[in-house]
Design a protein around this motif. Sequence first.
Motif, PDB file in Angstrom:
ATOM      1  N   ARG A  37       1.327  11.967   5.324  1.00  0.00           N
ATOM      2  CA  ARG A  37       1.814  12.386   6.542  1.00  0.00           C
ATOM      3  C   ARG A  37       0.982  12.398   7.733  1.00  0.00           C
ATOM      4  N   GLY A  38      -0.362  11.766   7.235  1.00  0.00           N
ATOM      5  CA  GLY A  38      -1.233  11.581   8.548  1.00  0.00           C
ATOM      6  C   GLY A  38      -2.594  10.999   7.986  1.00  0.00           C
ATOM      7  N   PRO A  39      -3.807  11.235   8.547  1.00  0.00           N
ATOM      8  CA  PRO A  39      -4.950  10.717   8.070  1.00  0.00           C
ATOM      9  C   PRO A  39      -5.137  11.177   6.443  1.00  0.00           C
ATOM     10  N   ILE A  40      -5.725  10.573   5.790  1.00  0.00           N
ATOM     11  CA  ILE A  40      -5.741  10.783   4.459  1.00  0.00           C
ATOM     12  C   ILE A  40      -6.949  10.306   3.802  1.00  0.00           C
ATOM     13  N   ALA A  41      -7.645  10.901   2.829  1.00  0.00           N
ATOM     14  CA  ALA A  41      -8.833  10.344   2.180  1.00  0.00           C
ATOM     15  C   ALA A  41      -8.638  10.670   0.747  1.00  0.00           C
ATOM     16  N   VAL A  42      -9.219   9.655  -0.059  1.00  0.00           N
ATOM     17  CA  VAL A  42      -9.143   9.607  -1.743  1.00  0.00           C
ATOM     18  C   VAL A  42     -10.131   9.610  -2.396  1.00  0.00           C
ATOM     19  N   VAL A  43     -10.459  10.715  -3.140  1.00  0.00           N
ATOM     20  CA  VAL A  43     -11.681  10.896  -4.239  1.00  0.00           C
ATOM     21  C   VAL A  43     -11.222   9.952  -5.478  1.00  0.00           C
ATOM     22  N   ASN A  44     -11.644   9.218  -6.044  1.00  0.00           N
ATOM     23  CA  ASN A  44     -11.321   8.440  -7.131  1.00  0.00           C
ATOM     24  C   ASN A  44     -12.247   8.693  -8.386  1.00  0.00           C
ATOM     25  N   ALA A  45     -11.648   9.243  -9.488  1.00  0.00           N
ATOM     26  CA  ALA A  45     -12.482   9.194 -10.710  1.00  0.00           C
ATOM     27  C   ALA A  45     -12.947   8.098 -11.310  1.00  0.00           C
ATOM     28  N   THR A  46     -13.661   7.632 -12.000  1.00  0.00           N
ATOM     29  CA  THR A  46     -13.888   6.483 -12.844  1.00  0.00           C
ATOM     30  C   THR A  46     -12.619   6.346 -13.749  1.00  0.00           C
ATOM     31  N   GLY A  47     -12.110   5.096 -13.699  1.00  0.00           N
ATOM     32  CA  GLY A  47     -11.124   4.599 -14.594  1.00  0.00           C
ATOM     33  C   GLY A  47     -10.231   3.413 -14.047  1.00  0.00           C
ATOM     34  N   CYS A  48      -9.288   3.011 -14.496  1.00  0.00           N
ATOM     35  CA  CYS A  48      -8.760   1.511 -14.310  1.00  0.00           C
ATOM     36  C   CYS A  48      -8.613   1.416 -12.888  1.00  0.00           C
ATOM     37  N   VAL A  49      -7.904   2.350 -12.352  1.00  0.00           N
ATOM     38  CA  VAL A  49      -7.874   2.134 -10.595  1.00  0.00           C
ATOM     39  C   VAL A  49      -9.256   1.885  -9.971  1.00  0.00           C
ATOM     40  N   GLU A  50     -10.065   2.836 -10.409  1.00  0.00           N
ATOM     41  CA  GLU A  50     -11.522   2.591  -9.613  1.00  0.00           C
ATOM     42  C   GLU A  50     -11.921   1.239 -10.002  1.00  0.00           C
ATOM     43  N   VAL A  51     -11.968   1.023 -11.062  1.00  0.00           N
ATOM     44  CA  VAL A  51     -12.678  -0.350 -11.353  1.00  0.00           C
ATOM     45  C   VAL A  51     -12.039  -1.377 -10.943  1.00  0.00           C
ATOM     46  N   SER A  52     -10.853  -1.542 -10.990  1.00  0.00           N
ATOM     47  CA  SER A  52     -10.124  -2.784 -10.725  1.00  0.00           C
ATOM     48  C   SER A  52      -9.808  -2.837  -9.197  1.00  0.00           C
ATOM     49  N   THR A  53      -9.848  -1.749  -8.331  1.00  0.00           N
ATOM     50  CA  THR A  53      -9.516  -1.918  -7.011  1.00  0.00           C
ATOM     51  C   THR A  53     -10.645  -2.124  -6.059  1.00  0.00           C
ATOM     52  N   THR A  54     -11.666  -1.898  -6.577  1.00  0.00           N
ATOM     53  CA  THR A  54     -12.939  -1.809  -5.892  1.00  0.00           C
ATOM     54  C   THR A  54     -14.157  -2.800  -6.422  1.00  0.00           C
ATOM     55  N   ILE A  55     -13.754  -4.087  -6.513  1.00  0.00           N
ATOM     56  CA  ILE A  55     -14.765  -5.001  -7.310  1.00  0.00           C
ATOM     57  C   ILE A  55     -15.493  -5.684  -6.031  1.00  0.00           C
TER      58      ILE A  55
END
Lengths: 308, 112
Positions: A37-55
Amino acid sequence: MVVLKNLSTEELYAPGHRLCAGCGPSISIRMALKAARGPIAVVNATGCVEVSTTIFPYTAWRIPWVHALFENQAAVASGLEAAYQSLEEKGKRKGKVDIIAVGGDGGTFDIGIQAISGMLERGHDIVYLCYDNEAYMNTGIQRSGATPRGAATTTSPAGKVIPGKRGKKKDFIGICAAHGISYAATASIGFFSDYIDKMKKAIEVDGPAVVHVIAPCPLGWRSNPTETVKLAKMAVLTGLFPIYEVNDGIYKMSMKLGRLLPIEEYFKLQGRFQHLMKPEWKNEVEEIKKDTEKHYKKILRLAGEKIT
Amino acid sequence: MNQKEPLSKRMKLSWREMPFAGIMFEPGSSVEYKTGDWRIERKPQIDGEKCIRCFICWIFCPDVSIKRVPKPYKKHIESVEVDYYHCKGCGICAAECPVNAIEMIEESTDVP
């Protein structure tokens, strides 16, 4: 009810990430960010999404994003929320930032549950999103607390002695609801309208909220990438993953099923359940059916629905 | 022409210049990494005549490769297009389309 035509076309999640073709978690993250709905921040634990989205040096996120370890994503998110609050109190910045803590099922059910429990108890205004692909897919399909009974993984292989994993899936939403939080829900990526609505509600709630979403993994489930969404729908329709929400301790079914779909139809499509199709494990299928019905009836009873 | 160097070149830094804790300064830079070459044998093709613009393919795409574009066609004000540079060819769009307007076709060498 979400109308697709009215959803924003702005993509907070960029293409070019290295998740597999037909990845369920990827769909779940993208849909969750559509509920912003507005500004958003994400904290991501280690896992598939973390590893593959931020190489390095690439990143697929267009929003502030923090990587936390497997066990402390909820703790880092709590700190982030406190920091934003402190800045606002000192008059250094204005406006609310919604914080989403994202974790896979391993980081949520097994490793991170202590930090999550602390976060829920302290009452931080955070949305915890658990994408559940039912094993540690990133490290090579090891069993987790979220793996359903009878599924073959590399650490619970199906053979002559055991038919895949023994023991049931943890009732994560039950654990979260027991903390007395104001909003907890399960969802499926197959029913996008329901899922995005739940994410919107979770963000609007003042205080901690938990959303547990099932996201099939074609690699670990050994299914066809084309069938990712179909499997997410079938998981709900077979009663293995009932979708419901808990508002201040009051359960409410999101989808009332007249008759449950036969579990065999769901198992047939996945390689990890192929051994259960053999005649020697017929008893196991019957037991799983009994367990599923029992769990489904328990949720129905909690929701105050009629049991048929 | 002032063409930007690819990110992998721009970020080839010595250890002294490397950002602290691997912080990335360009949001959404993964767009520069083309995952389209992951596709091996099939790719989606949308039939504009059959398409009813329900955008179910758009919401279900895991690779953000189906784009909503403001391109009017007959009575529709918007259209959907496939971004072949990033599509990994999973086929979810074709499987979920309610009117079967998306077909997975064979990969050919003459089209990007």
